[in-house]
Write a protein that holds these residues in place. Structure first.
Motif, short mmCIF file in Angstrom:
data_model
loop_
_atom_site.label_atom_id
_atom_site.label_comp_id
_atom_site.label_asym_id
_atom_site.label_seq_id
_atom_site.Cartn_x
_atom_site.Cartn_y
_atom_site.Cartn_z
N THR A 271 -12.89 1.66 63.60
CA THR A 271 -12.02 0.99 62.34
C THR A 271 -10.99 1.75 61.85
O THR A 271 -11.00 2.86 61.28
CB THR A 271 -12.77 0.23 61.27
N HIS A 287 -16.18 2.74 52.29
CA HIS A 287 -15.96 2.26 53.81
C HIS A 287 -17.28 2.60 54.52
O HIS A 287 -17.82 1.58 55.22
CB HIS A 287 -14.80 2.87 54.50
N LYS A 291 -22.51 1.35 57.21
CA LYS A 291 -21.64 0.65 58.26
C LYS A 291 -22.05 1.46 59.43
O LYS A 291 -22.36 2.66 59.67
CB LYS A 291 -20.31 0.56 57.89
N ASP A 292 -21.67 0.51 60.47
CA ASP A 292 -21.76 1.26 61.99
C ASP A 292 -20.74 2.12 62.54
O ASP A 292 -20.82 2.94 63.22
CB ASP A 292 -22.10 0.21 63.07
N ASP A 293 -19.33 1.61 62.02
CA ASP A 293 -18.15 2.20 62.78
C ASP A 293 -17.70 3.68 62.28
O ASP A 293 -18.37 4.06 61.22
CB ASP A 293 -17.06 1.49 62.56
N SER A 315 -17.78 8.67 58.64
CA SER A 315 -18.73 7.77 59.02
C SER A 315 -20.08 7.86 58.58
O SER A 315 -20.29 9.12 57.96
CB SER A 315 -18.86 8.07 60.76
N ASP A 316 -20.70 6.94 58.58
CA ASP A 316 -22.32 7.08 58.04
C ASP A 316 -23.32 8.11 58.95
O ASP A 316 -23.41 7.75 60.26
CB ASP A 316 -22.98 5.82 58.00
#
Ligand code: A2P
Ligand code: 11C
Length: 338
Positions: A271, A287, A291-293, A315-316
């Motif tokens: 994203t 963000h 979240k996955d993205d 990212s996570d």
């Protein structure tokens, strides 16, 4: 078809997320077996609406188990993953133990899913390190379009990368600081609350840390290009969930910044958050966490190099960086191979 799936390290930070992602994505499971050490055998973990009994890995017989997702540390994988594979179970291993073996596929689901085919050699597929994972999801479309010659990267890695005890140490030190109590330093090399530490994992003979060298080795293996130069500095920061990276790359041929935006907007798993105004960029808390993205912002032409591109990648680390990619590998495995 439905599959008997074991989660090794089910009581840990990644194991917990593996269970919730398997449930969320409705992975076709006939039976789920949570495994951990003798310490937590007999305790329970939640899976869907059930509370499942945790079993002792050491005495578990993998015969009849189709897939095992391992996330209990390198030494546990070293001992038990080959045992599981010998019993006919396909292992997706989240540790660094097998990653650099030539006959073990190392997979980012959006980048090199074709390489899963090599799993038949040893019955084990490796999941990359979180800091490599998110970087390559963002860089793959640029690598495919123009080729990348060099990557300079500085990471800002959250404490969850070090497991539950990392989360606990940041929480406890923060509370102690705010209450004027004396701090104890156990998990990390220095105080992590209100601080940062330019060391993740052990030092190597060349002065880089193991975490940094993982980014070098894994990038070359996953991109199937040993000529890519990678120069990382890995830093632990007082964030609970979500790794961030300042990535500076040099491409083989020039690429316009408009084209980089276009490629990243179309890229699976990415994203773009890039508004060039206050708050118009991704942060771990606003963000990425949960979240996955992989979120990409601060996209710009490097003013110091004609073929340079700068990106900020967040990212996570527990989801795409670990549990989610492992489940995505298992999804491709059952779709195309089992
Ligand atoms: P246990 O609860 O039995 O200690 P984290 O990365 O969050 O620290 O979690 C590590 C995970 O790996 C936990 O689920 C832990 O289970 C598991 N684990 C650690 N050592 C072993 C071992 N020797 N055998 C099986 N599981 C282990
Ligand atoms: C961290 N990247 O953030 C590490 C954790 O090789 O899977 C993951 C270690 C690995 O501390």
């Amino acid at each position: 078809a439905q599959y008997k799936v074991a989660v090794v390290g089910a009581t840990g930070a990644v194991g917990d997320t593996l269970l919730s992602i398997l449930a969320e994505r409705q992975f076709p499971i006939s039976e789920l077996v949570p495994l951990a050490s003798e310490r937590s055998a007999g305790s329970r973990v939640a899976f869907k609406e059930k509370q499942l009994l945790v079993q002792n890995l050491d005495t578990y017989d993998f015969t009849g188990t189709d897939i095992a997702l391992f996330s209990a540390g390198g030494s546990v994988s070293a001992k038990y993953a080959p045992r599981a594979a010998a019993a006919g179970c396909v292992v997706v291993d989240n540790t660094s133990h097998f990653r650099y073996d030539d006959d073990i596929p190392l997979i980012v689901s959006e980048v090199n899913p074709h390489a899963i085919a090599g799993y038949t050699k040893r019955g084990i597929i490796a999941n990359p390190n979180c800091s490599t994972m998110q970087m390559l999801v963002a860089l793959a479309p640029i690598q495919r379009e123009v080729g990348i010659t060099r990557i300079n990267v500085a990471t800002y890695q959250s404490v969850s990368g070090a497991g539950r005890s990392g989360l606990e140490e940041l929480g406890k030190q923060t509370a102690d600081m705010l209450n004027f109590r004396e701090l104890s330093v156990k998990k990390f090399q220095a105080q992590i609350a209100f601080n940062l530490i330019p060391q993740i994992d052990d030092f190597q003979p060349n002065g880089y840390t193991k975490e940094e060298m993982k980014m070098v080795w894994e990038t070359q293996k996953i991109f199937e290009d040993l000529s890519i130069q990678v120069n990382p500095t890995a830093v632990r920061v007082p964030v609970f969930y979500g790794h961030s990276e300042a990535v500076h790359l040099e491409t083989k041929s020039p690429i316009s910044i408009e084209r980089v935006f276009e490629l990243l907007r179309q890229a699976p798993g990415v994203t773009v958050v890039d508004e060039r105004k206050p708050g118009g960029y991704p942060t771990p808390v606003t963000h990425a966490a949960g979240k996955d993205d992989v979120f990409v912002g601060r996209i710009r032409q490097d003013i110091s190099h004609p073929n340079g591109i700068d990106l900020w990648v967040v990212s996570d680390n527990i989801r795409k960086g670990a549990a989610l990619n492992a489940v995505q590998i298992a999804e491709i495995l059952i779709r195309d191979y089992l």
